[in-house]
Scaffold this motif. Structure first.
Motif, PDB file in Angstrom:
ATOM      1  N   SER A  36      38.922   7.637  11.649  1.00 30.68           N
ATOM      2  CA  SER A  36      39.266   8.488  10.509  1.00 30.68           C
ATOM      3  C   SER A  36      38.073   9.328  10.070  1.00 30.68           C
ATOM      4  N   ASN A  37      36.905   8.684   9.944  1.00 30.59           N
ATOM      5  CA  ASN A  37      35.713   9.417   9.514  1.00 30.59           C
ATOM      6  C   ASN A  37      35.306  10.473  10.537  1.00 30.59           C
ATOM      7  N   VAL A  38      35.378  10.119  11.819  1.00 30.64           N
ATOM      8  CA  VAL A  38      35.042  11.064  12.887  1.00 30.64           C
ATOM      9  C   VAL A  38      36.003  12.255  12.854  1.00 30.64           C
ATOM     10  N   LYS A  39      37.292  11.972  12.710  1.00 27.79           N
ATOM     11  CA  LYS A  39      38.293  13.040  12.697  1.00 27.79           C
ATOM     12  C   LYS A  39      38.067  13.990  11.522  1.00 27.79           C
ATOM     13  N   MET A  40      37.757  13.427  10.364  1.00 26.36           N
ATOM     14  CA  MET A  40      37.537  14.247   9.174  1.00 26.36           C
ATOM     15  C   MET A  40      36.368  15.212   9.354  1.00 26.36           C
ATOM     16  N   ALA A  41      35.365  14.786  10.105  1.00 30.63           N
ATOM     17  CA  ALA A  41      34.125  15.569  10.206  1.00 30.63           C
ATOM     18  C   ALA A  41      34.008  16.371  11.499  1.00 30.63           C
ATOM     19  N   GLU A  42      35.078  16.475  12.261  1.00 25.99           N
ATOM     20  CA  GLU A  42      35.012  17.174  13.560  1.00 25.99           C
ATOM     21  C   GLU A  42      34.453  18.589  13.454  1.00 25.99           C
ATOM     22  N   LYS A  43      34.834  19.308  12.400  1.00 33.58           N
ATOM     23  CA  LYS A  43      34.473  20.715  12.287  1.00 33.58           C
ATOM     24  C   LYS A  43      33.190  20.941  11.495  1.00 33.58           C
ATOM     25  N   THR A  44      32.505  19.872  11.100  1.00 28.32           N
ATOM     26  CA  THR A  44      31.223  20.017  10.404  1.00 28.32           C
ATOM     27  C   THR A  44      30.116  20.290  11.410  1.00 28.32           C
ATOM     28  N   LEU A  45      28.966  20.665  10.870  1.00 28.68           N
ATOM     29  CA  LEU A  45      27.817  20.928  11.746  1.00 28.68           C
ATOM     30  C   LEU A  45      27.461  19.699  12.562  1.00 28.68           C
ATOM     31  N   ILE A  46      27.407  18.547  11.926  1.00 27.24           N
ATOM     32  CA  ILE A  46      27.022  17.333  12.641  1.00 27.24           C
ATOM     33  C   ILE A  46      28.133  16.918  13.616  1.00 27.24           C
ATOM     34  N   GLY A  47      29.382  17.193  13.253  1.00 28.66           N
ATOM     35  CA  GLY A  47      30.493  16.883  14.150  1.00 28.66           C
ATOM     36  C   GLY A  47      30.464  17.709  15.415  1.00 28.66           C
ATOM     37  N   LYS A  48      30.094  18.969  15.279  1.00 29.74           N
ATOM     38  CA  LYS A  48      29.982  19.833  16.453  1.00 29.74           C
ATOM     39  C   LYS A  48      28.752  19.467  17.281  1.00 29.74           C
ATOM     40  N   THR A  49      27.659  19.096  16.601  1.00 29.02           N
ATOM     41  CA  THR A  49      26.424  18.730  17.300  1.00 29.02           C
ATOM     42  C   THR A  49      26.650  17.540  18.224  1.00 29.02           C
ATOM     43  N   TYR A  50      27.425  16.575  17.767  1.00 27.28           N
ATOM     44  CA  TYR A  50      27.627  15.348  18.541  1.00 27.28           C
ATOM     45  C   TYR A  50      29.031  15.242  19.144  1.00 27.28           C
ATOM     46  N   ALA A  51      29.721  16.367  19.239  1.00 27.51           N
ATOM     47  CA  ALA A  51      31.027  16.437  19.924  1.00 27.51           C
ATOM     48  C   ALA A  51      31.986  15.353  19.433  1.00 27.51           C
ATOM     49  N   PHE A  52      32.203  15.339  18.123  1.00 23.26           N
ATOM     50  CA  PHE A  52      33.118  14.361  17.553  1.00 23.26           C
ATOM     51  C   PHE A  52      34.523  14.480  18.148  1.00 23.26           C
ATOM     52  N   ASP A  53      34.906  15.686  18.564  1.00 25.70           N
ATOM     53  CA  ASP A  53      36.248  15.862  19.097  1.00 25.70           C
ATOM     54  C   ASP A  53      36.462  15.145  20.423  1.00 25.70           C
ATOM     55  N   LYS A  54      35.361  14.687  21.036  1.00 26.05           N
ATOM     56  CA  LYS A  54      35.451  13.960  22.319  1.00 26.05           C
ATOM     57  C   LYS A  54      35.428  12.437  22.132  1.00 26.05           C
ATOM     58  N   ILE A  55      35.254  11.986  20.894  1.00 28.34           N
ATOM     59  CA  ILE A  55      35.147  10.544  20.639  1.00 28.34           C
ATOM     60  C   ILE A  55      36.537   9.925  20.531  1.00 28.34           C
ATOM     61  N   GLN A  56      36.814   8.976  21.413  1.00 29.25           N
ATOM     62  CA  GLN A  56      38.113   8.295  21.436  1.00 29.25           C
ATOM     63  C   GLN A  56      38.017   6.821  21.041  1.00 29.25           C
ATOM     64  N   ASN A  57      36.835   6.231  21.201  1.00 28.28           N
ATOM     65  CA  ASN A  57      36.682   4.803  20.947  1.00 28.28           C
ATOM     66  C   ASN A  57      35.229   4.496  20.600  1.00 28.28           C
ATOM     67  N   TYR A  58      34.933   3.221  20.372  1.00 21.00           N
ATOM     68  CA  TYR A  58      33.584   2.846  19.946  1.00 21.00           C
ATOM     69  C   TYR A  58      32.534   3.112  21.018  1.00 21.00           C
ATOM     70  N   LEU A  59      32.872   2.918  22.280  1.00 21.26           N
ATOM     71  CA  LEU A  59      31.910   3.195  23.349  1.00 21.26           C
ATOM     72  C   LEU A  59      31.518   4.670  23.336  1.00 21.26           C
ATOM     73  N   ASP A  60      32.495   5.558  23.128  1.00 13.69           N
ATOM     74  CA  ASP A  60      32.194   6.983  23.009  1.00 13.69           C
ATOM     75  C   ASP A  60      31.292   7.224  21.801  1.00 13.69           C
ATOM     76  N   PHE A  61      31.631   6.587  20.692  1.00 16.06           N
ATOM     77  CA  PHE A  61      30.889   6.812  19.448  1.00 16.06           C
ATOM     78  C   PHE A  61      29.409   6.476  19.617  1.00 16.06           C
ATOM     79  N   LYS A  62      29.114   5.272  20.127  1.00 15.95           N
ATOM     80  CA  LYS A  62      27.701   4.892  20.178  1.00 15.95           C
ATOM     81  C   LYS A  62      26.950   5.586  21.313  1.00 15.95           C
ATOM     82  N   SER A  63      27.664   6.138  22.287  1.00 13.41           N
ATOM     83  CA  SER A  63      26.973   6.903  23.334  1.00 13.41           C
ATOM     84  C   SER A  63      26.671   8.331  22.875  1.00 13.41           C
ATOM     85  N   GLN A  64      27.457   8.849  21.915  1.00  9.72           N
ATOM     86  CA  GLN A  64      27.287  10.227  21.471  1.00  9.72           C
ATOM     87  C   GLN A  64      26.555  10.356  20.145  1.00  9.72           C
ATOM     88  N   VAL A  65      26.632   9.338  19.289  1.00  5.53           N
ATOM     89  CA  VAL A  65      26.037   9.416  17.950  1.00  5.53           C
ATOM     90  C   VAL A  65      24.823   8.496  17.895  1.00  5.53           C
TER      91      VAL A  65
END
Length: 494
Positions: A36-65
């Protein structure tokens, strides 16, 4: 029974049931908040920097953020403070909570309109859990005092800035406003000692049911009340039933506070932070604080022995183990991402998830590789106070003495302000040292190898720690004395 206490008793049953259900579905709750938090922030500067739109699960999250400390986050904060929108959370923050950091100076922590309700709910739910488990709700019909920072705020580029406790003060539910103390004008006083005198005048003749605050500052309040009235706090306030505390480990302060009150007292410990309300004591009689797992925060945990490595281990809530020290990371609905708040915790239960706060990741003594942490010095002190019941301690901190005069061996120096001295200071000192050796094998080995000598106590004059905090502009409010440090900067004034 008044209307507040009656409604609270009914509400408490429903709330406890809700919390139990959330802990049975801990994975689902945490997965929801991460996504939910990742989805909300997809279009923010930090969301674009870390490709939030590509995060599907926790493994994606900790590899990208990446893990983020305040200094890493500061450039984003500076943009938001300058008036930019959509930096780390959609739009602009509702507030910036201003904190006095010990390592980074003043910090500004964002609070969003989405996160603010959870700060309020955490404190409310702690009290409702107490009502449920204790059966006591009468305190809600009496006066309640919250010793906090000033609710006055400054404004920068349309965003209000203030201390968390002051911000929260503006959101106290209306049903508690009529019996809340101190008054708004008194609460706005900036000078802590003047404010405390005014609070004493406002409360000394009131029917107090609950008192809340950080232990050392509540102790100052109690001391001034007793000096003014000549009575114990429990005699002055015969209906005082609940003490709510947070910010520091309560145990080193318990004995002196209870002596000031003059009777045993129900205590509700909480774990609020500017970054989010993390946990509270649910009053069920179990050890530890109940982790708030469905409150806008996604948690990660880093074993402290990996924290400073090139590739720290990051674990979700479902991967933690009991008895391991972890640095805690928060991803919040205010726009913090894998953010290290600097605290270390240990799980004492996983059904439900309960934690104890063990210290600060950067507050330790390791001048010789011993890596003594806050939990260890507090356990040693608590054991010594039980073994020497005549001793009363107001405050203490520990620092290394690396270069003693006369070519003597280095040692850990304990700066202690005694309210009542040990009958035998040397015996008290030796007992403390024995406890430390039992708690930290590296410390014990350094003594056995004649690298260190046994710890030494330096007595701090009465009100010495108050003067220390005053000299740093940190008297009262949410400020705390660091339990230990790896240098002598803090204790150089003693």
């Amino acid at each position: 029974m008044g209307i507040r206490s009656f409604v609270a008793s009914i509400w408490a049953k429903k709330l406890v049931k809700k919390y139990r259900k959330s802990h049975l579905n801990a994975f689902e709750s945490q997965d929801f908040w991460m996504k939910s938090n990742v989805k909300m922030a997809e279009k923010t500067l930090i969301g674009k920097t870390y490709a939030f739109d590509k995060i599907q699960n926790y493994l994606d999250f900790k590899s990208q953020v990446p893990i983020c400390e305040y200094e890493d986050f500061k450039p984003y904060l500076e943009e938001a403070l300058a008036g930019a929108s959509d930096i780390f959370w959609p739009g602009r923050p509702a507030y910036f909570a201003k904190t006095s950091g010990t390592t980074s100076g003043v910090k500004y922590i964002p609070i969003s309109k989405e996160s603010m309700p959870y700060h309020i709910a955490g404190a409310r739910d702690a009290l409702l859990h107490y009502v449920f488990y204790s059966g006591n709700s009468a305190f809600l019909d009496r006066k309640l005092i919250f010793l906090s920072g000033s609710p006055e705020m400054e404004e920068k580029k349309g965003v209000k800035i203030g201390r968390l406790s002051g911000i929260v003060n503006h959101h106290v539910p209306s049903y508690l406003r009529s019996n809340q103390l101190p008054s708004y004008p008194t609460n706005c006083l900036e000078d802590w000692e003047s404010k405390l005198d005014a609070i004493v005048e406002e409360t000394k003749d009131q029917d107090m049911g609950l008192i809340s605050g950080i232990p050392p500052w509540v102790q100052m309040y109690f001391d001034r009340l007793s000096a003014k009235s000549g009575q114990k706090i429990g005699d002055l306030f015969p209906n005082f039933q609940v003490f709510v505390t947070g910010g520091v480990n309560f145990e080193p302060y318990r004995e002196k506070l209870m002596e000031s009150i003059g009777k045993s007292m129900d205590v509700v410990e909480t774990y609020p932070a500017s970054e989010g309300f993390i946990a509270f004591q649910d009053s069920s009689g179990e050890e530890g604080l109940l982790l708030l797992i469905d409150a806008g925060i996604f948690y990660e945990f880093v074993p402290t022995d990996t924290y400073f490595s090139a590739n720290p281990t990051r674990l979700s809530l479902t991967e933690v183990e009991l008895g391991v020290n972890y640095a805690i990371l928060l991803t919040t609905n205010a726009g913090l991402w894998a953010y290290s708040i600097g605290d270390t915790v240990k799980f004492v239960s996983k059904e439900p998830y309960r934690i104890v706060v063990t210290g600060r990741i950067k507050h330790f003594i390791s001048a010789f590789g011993e890596h003594v942490i806050g939990e260890e010095v507090e356990k040693a002190m608590n054991a010594a106070l039980k073994a020497f019941p005549e001793v009363k301690v107001t405050e203490f901190t520990v620092a290394p003495e690396v270069n003693p005069m006369g070519g003597k061996l280095p040692y850990h120096e304990w700066f202690i302000e005694f309210d009542q001295d040990p009958a035998d200071l040397k015996a008290f000192q030796a007992y403390l040292d024995q406890q430390m050796q039992g708690l930290n094998i590296y410390y014990k080995d350094l003594l056995a190898g004649n690298i260190l000598q046994e710890l030494q106590i330096r007595k701090v004059p009465v009100n010495g720690f108050i003067q220390l905090m005053k000299s740093q502009g940190k008297l009262g409010g949410q400020n705390k004395v660091p339990r230990l440090s790896n240098d002598r900067n803090l204790v150089s004034c003693f």
